[in-house]
Scaffold this motif. Structure first.
Motif, PDB file in Angstrom:
ATOM      1  N   PHE A   1       0.940  -1.149   0.022  1.00 47.56           N
ATOM      2  CA  PHE A   1      -0.198  -0.051   0.198  1.00 47.56           C
ATOM      3  C   PHE A   1       0.818   1.218   0.104  1.00 47.56           C
ATOM      4  CE2 PHE A   1      -1.978   3.305   2.428  1.00 47.56           C
ATOM      5  CZ  PHE A   1      -3.096   3.483   1.592  1.00 47.56           C
ATOM      6  N   TYR A   2       0.446   2.427  -0.876  1.00 48.39           N
ATOM      7  CA  TYR A   2       1.338   3.377  -0.790  1.00 48.39           C
ATOM      8  C   TYR A   2       0.421   4.869  -0.170  1.00 48.39           C
ATOM      9  CZ  TYR A   2       3.828   7.446  -2.748  1.00 48.39           C
ATOM     10  OH  TYR A   2       4.776   8.589  -2.796  1.00 48.39           O
ATOM     11  N   ASN A   3      -0.769   4.981  -0.774  1.00 48.25           N
ATOM     12  CA  ASN A   3      -1.756   5.888  -0.199  1.00 48.25           C
ATOM     13  C   ASN A   3      -2.863   5.672  -1.028  1.00 48.25           C
ATOM     14  OD1 ASN A   3      -1.784   7.267  -2.879  1.00 48.25           O
ATOM     15  ND2 ASN A   3      -0.178   8.605  -2.153  1.00 48.25           N
ATOM     16  N   GLN A   4      -4.065   6.494  -0.130  1.00 53.78           N
ATOM     17  CA  GLN A   4      -5.673   6.248  -0.692  1.00 53.78           C
ATOM     18  C   GLN A   4      -6.178   7.637  -0.332  1.00 53.78           C
ATOM     19  OE1 GLN A   4      -7.415   2.791   0.462  1.00 53.78           O
ATOM     20  NE2 GLN A   4      -9.421   3.750   0.607  1.00 53.78           N
TER      21      GLN A   4
ATOM     22  N   ASN B   1      -3.626   3.633  -4.534  1.00 52.14           N
ATOM     23  CA  ASN B   1      -2.363   3.478  -4.958  1.00 52.14           C
ATOM     24  C   ASN B   1      -1.435   2.521  -4.215  1.00 52.14           C
ATOM     25  OD1 ASN B   1      -2.552   5.584  -7.118  1.00 52.14           O
ATOM     26  ND2 ASN B   1      -2.732   6.773  -5.329  1.00 52.14           N
ATOM     27  N   PHE B   2      -0.945   1.616  -5.028  1.00 51.02           N
ATOM     28  CA  PHE B   2       0.069   0.550  -4.706  1.00 51.02           C
ATOM     29  C   PHE B   2       1.281   0.625  -5.141  1.00 51.02           C
ATOM     30  CE2 PHE B   2      -4.260  -0.164  -4.210  1.00 51.02           C
ATOM     31  CZ  PHE B   2      -4.496  -0.688  -2.667  1.00 51.02           C
ATOM     32  N   ILE B   3       2.523   0.113  -4.425  1.00 49.38           N
ATOM     33  CA  ILE B   3       3.836   0.139  -5.239  1.00 49.38           C
ATOM     34  C   ILE B   3       4.084  -1.305  -5.520  1.00 49.38           C
ATOM     35  CG2 ILE B   3       6.148   0.738  -5.013  1.00 49.38           C
ATOM     36  CD1 ILE B   3       4.174   3.132  -5.413  1.00 49.38           C
ATOM     37  N   PHE B   4       4.729  -1.665  -6.618  1.00 48.03           N
ATOM     38  CA  PHE B   4       5.134  -3.196  -6.785  1.00 48.03           C
ATOM     39  C   PHE B   4       6.291  -3.211  -7.855  1.00 48.03           C
ATOM     40  CE2 PHE B   4       2.353  -2.215 -10.306  1.00 48.03           C
ATOM     41  CZ  PHE B   4       2.302  -3.086 -11.369  1.00 48.03           C
ATOM     42  N   ASP B   5       6.679  -4.328  -8.308  1.00 50.10           N
ATOM     43  CA  ASP B   5       7.867  -4.418  -9.262  1.00 50.10           C
ATOM     44  C   ASP B   5       8.998  -3.798  -8.538  1.00 50.10           C
ATOM     45  OD1 ASP B   5       9.380  -5.403 -11.242  1.00 50.10           O
ATOM     46  OD2 ASP B   5       8.654  -3.862 -12.747  1.00 50.10           O
ATOM     47  N   GLN B   6       9.378  -4.002  -7.131  1.00 49.38           N
ATOM     48  CA  GLN B   6      10.430  -3.499  -6.792  1.00 49.38           C
ATOM     49  C   GLN B   6      10.629  -1.973  -6.792  1.00 49.38           C
ATOM     50  OE1 GLN B   6      13.483  -5.421  -9.107  1.00 49.38           O
ATOM     51  NE2 GLN B   6      13.935  -7.255  -7.356  1.00 49.38           N
TER      52      GLN B   6
ATOM     53  N   LEU C   1       0.323   0.878  -9.133  1.00 50.23           N
ATOM     54  CA  LEU C   1      -1.046   0.168  -9.433  1.00 50.23           C
ATOM     55  C   LEU C   1      -2.007   1.409  -8.743  1.00 50.23           C
ATOM     56  CD1 LEU C   1      -2.012  -3.435  -9.605  1.00 50.23           C
ATOM     57  CD2 LEU C   1      -3.472  -1.674  -8.261  1.00 50.23           C
ATOM     58  N   ARG C   2      -2.845   1.945  -9.587  1.00 53.17           N
ATOM     59  CA  ARG C   2      -3.621   2.935  -9.396  1.00 53.17           C
ATOM     60  C   ARG C   2      -5.088   2.425  -9.641  1.00 53.17           C
ATOM     61  NH1 ARG C   2      -3.800   8.268  -8.185  1.00 53.17           N
ATOM     62  NH2 ARG C   2      -5.564   9.580  -9.142  1.00 53.17           N
ATOM     63  N   VAL C   3      -6.092   2.148  -8.402  1.00 53.05           N
ATOM     64  CA  VAL C   3      -7.220   1.915  -8.499  1.00 53.05           C
ATOM     65  C   VAL C   3      -8.389   2.916  -8.430  1.00 53.05           C
ATOM     66  CG1 VAL C   3      -8.953   0.384  -7.543  1.00 53.05           C
ATOM     67  CG2 VAL C   3      -6.599  -0.455  -7.816  1.00 53.05           C
ATOM     68  N   ALA C   4      -9.207   3.420  -9.248  1.00 56.45           N
ATOM     69  CA  ALA C   4     -10.127   4.261  -8.994  1.00 56.45           C
ATOM     70  C   ALA C   4     -11.351   3.693  -8.310  1.00 56.45           C
ATOM     71  CB  ALA C   4     -10.755   4.945 -10.506  1.00 56.45           C
ATOM     72  N   LEU C   5     -11.318   4.114  -7.118  1.00 57.04           N
ATOM     73  CA  LEU C   5     -12.561   3.944  -6.127  1.00 57.04           C
ATOM     74  C   LEU C   5     -13.861   4.892  -6.422  1.00 57.04           C
ATOM     75  CD1 LEU C   5     -10.467   3.905  -2.887  1.00 57.04           C
ATOM     76  CD2 LEU C   5     -11.010   2.379  -4.438  1.00 57.04           C
ATOM     77  N   GLY C   6     -14.020   5.751  -7.127  1.00 54.84           N
ATOM     78  CA  GLY C   6     -15.175   6.790  -7.523  1.00 54.84           C
ATOM     79  C   GLY C   6     -14.520   7.721  -8.473  1.00 54.84           C
TER      80      GLY C   6
END
Length: 506
Positions: A206-209, A215-220, A225-230
């Protein structure tokens, strides 16, 4: 011939029950749909096995509800006994073993990456081992298999910690039985688990919301990764709108690189973006104005035809004014409103009516519309960029600049107010970089409208926080909201607006 059995532990999803750790990320309706998806997906996988399948549901579920969800026969369904999780698993295996089955595998229902290979691998491994486990990413396990019921395999007291698999193996081996692990499973319990599933990276974090995205951090640490919640813009496909804005702005080199768009997922319904993750800090109004001018000049210089999918602000002042009135109505209708504050804001809104609200945009370009300091990623020794493209439009550069420079923006996270010498020094830098002149009088108008947008939003948010009609703001944010609807602040804003026009008329 050795008889194989699969036990499927599941609960028929009920609206508002379970998955409480996901309620900061998904609505209860979305959680129910996600749970139903996982129950069905794992049932389909388990049904492909050569083993006989038995389903165990808790006592508060009904066979009828289960049969509405899955194509099962009544003879396949059993009720879990009311006891601890370890006892329930042991009792189910004991019951199925008593029916003559010599290899038994038990699986949970919230597993994301269950496969035929994992299931069959467990049965094969039982040729040489007493107990076989598929560990989960969080330290628990998603499947466990054995040839006969072993009480020792379920002797740990707590199944809600990161050492469940390790403690279970230790207990089994201490009792003199052999054990091994096959594969790794992802159990969906919280928002990080969803990010792991969507990204395919089990180390995603997890990065922030915010209110409208997570938003989440991956791949080192290389990708976001950004998810639209609304959607602030009430769009049916917010994440696609953001993607195409970023895609249009790629030639500017002032936004992150965007790698992938998934418009919708089976797991949560919502889609996501994969973007470049850029390291940096928020913008400092005292140190970074040259960088900001360069970034905005590059963005506004992109051919607006590249953003043909974007909404065009045909009559921006009319749209903004109507938005102000809608937000302010929440405060006007509130029985506990401060009459002095109501009068002051009403007079400020009335003053806006002197403008031509129907004026169309001139010299269109792609604009961000939310140029807060936190939306800039600043790296003075490297690459800086502008992030968070939730509300881009085809509009006027003066609208973006007005939002960026307005005191309601700078005071939101800092104690900075830019005086008009600073404002027009910045505009001069921007003009040189952009190769075009800002309409200074229009800029002052947008500064005024931006201030009223911040004030009327805070008036609405103040009521919502007091009445708890929305998720409450943190204490620091609420202090700012209170400040923005205080008489002293409103007086300061009116004086600021007056000074702006006086500055131009010198």
């Amino acid at each position: 011939m050795v008889r194989h059995a699969l036990i499927y532990f599941l609960r028929v999803p009920v609206l508002g029950n379970g998955k409480t750790r996901l309620r900061n990320f998904l609505t209860i309706e979305e959680i129910k749909l996600m749970s139903e998806y996982l129950v069905r997906k794992n049932f389909d996988t388990l049904s492909q096995s050569h083993a006989d399948l038995f389903l165990y549901i808790p006592a508060d579920n009904t066979i009828e509800a289960l049969m509405d969800l899955l194509p099962v026969k009544e003879h396949q369904v059993f009720y879990q006994q009311e006891s601890s999780l370890g006892d329930r698993m042991y009792q189910a295996i004991e019951e199925i073993h008593a029916r003559g089955y010599e290899k038994i595998v038990l699986a949970g229902s919230d597993l994301y990456n269950l496969s035929d290979e994992i299931v069959e691998g467990l049965f094969e491994e039982l040729d040489t081992q007493d107990v076989v486990i598929t560990p989960s990413v969080d330290g628990g396990y998603g499947l466990i298999g054995m040839k006969k019921p072993l009480r020792e395999a379920f002797s740990i007291a707590n199944y809600s910690h990161e050492n469940v698999t390790a403690d279970t193996i230790q207990a089994i081996e201490a009792a003199g039985y052999s054990t091994s692990c096959i594969g790794e499973i992802l159990d969906i319990d919280d928002r990080e688990d969803i990010a792991k599933a969507l990204s395919g990276d089990f180390s995603a974090s997890f990065y922030n919301q915010g209110e409208y995205n997570a938003n989440f951090i991956f791949d080192q640490g290389q990708k976001l990764l950004r998810v639209a919640l609304g959607s602030q813009m009430h769009l049916d496909n917010q994440i696609s709108y953001e993607y195409h804005a970023l895609e249009a702005l790629q030639p500017s080199s002032a936004v992150v690189e965007v790698y992938k768009l998934v418009e919708q997922t089976d797991l949560i319904g919502k889609g996501y973006l994969v973007e470049e993750f850029v390291q940096g800090r928020p913008l400092d109004y005292q140190l970074d104005m040259n960088i900001a001018a360069d970034l905005l000049a590059k963005i506004h210089s992109v051919d607006p035809n590249r953003g043909s999918h974007l909404i065009e602000a045909e009559r921006p002042f009319e749209v903004m004014f109507n938005e102000f009135m809608t937000m302010f109505q929440h405060y006007k209708d509130w029985p506990q409103r401060d009459e002095q504050v109501e009068k002051m804001i009403s007079e400020m809104l009335e003053n806006l009516k002197t403008y031509d609200m129907t004026a169309p945009i001139a010299d269109p370009c792609i604009i961000n519309t939310e140029l807060n300091s936190g939306n800039f990623i600043i790296n003075p020794q490297g690459r800086s960029c502008l992030i968070d493209w939730e509300k881009p439009l085809i509009g006027e550069k003066e609208q973006d600049l007005g939002h960026f420079l307005a005191p309601t923006t700078t005071l939101w996270k800092t104690d900075i107010i830019l005086d008009f010498d600073d404002v027009f020094e910045f505009v001069s830098k921007y003009d040189r970089l952009a190769g075009g002149a800002v309409d200074k009088r229009k800029l002052i108008q947008y500064l005024q409208f931006t201030c009223l947008r911040g004030i009327t939003w805070c008036a609405m948010a103040y009521v919502q926080n007091i009445e708890s009609t929305k998720i409450q703001s943190d204490s620091q944010t609420f202090e700012v909201i209170q400040k923005f609807v205080s008489p002293s602040f409103l007086e300061m804003i009116q004086d600021y607006i007056d000074r702006g026009y006086n500055y131009l008329d010198k």
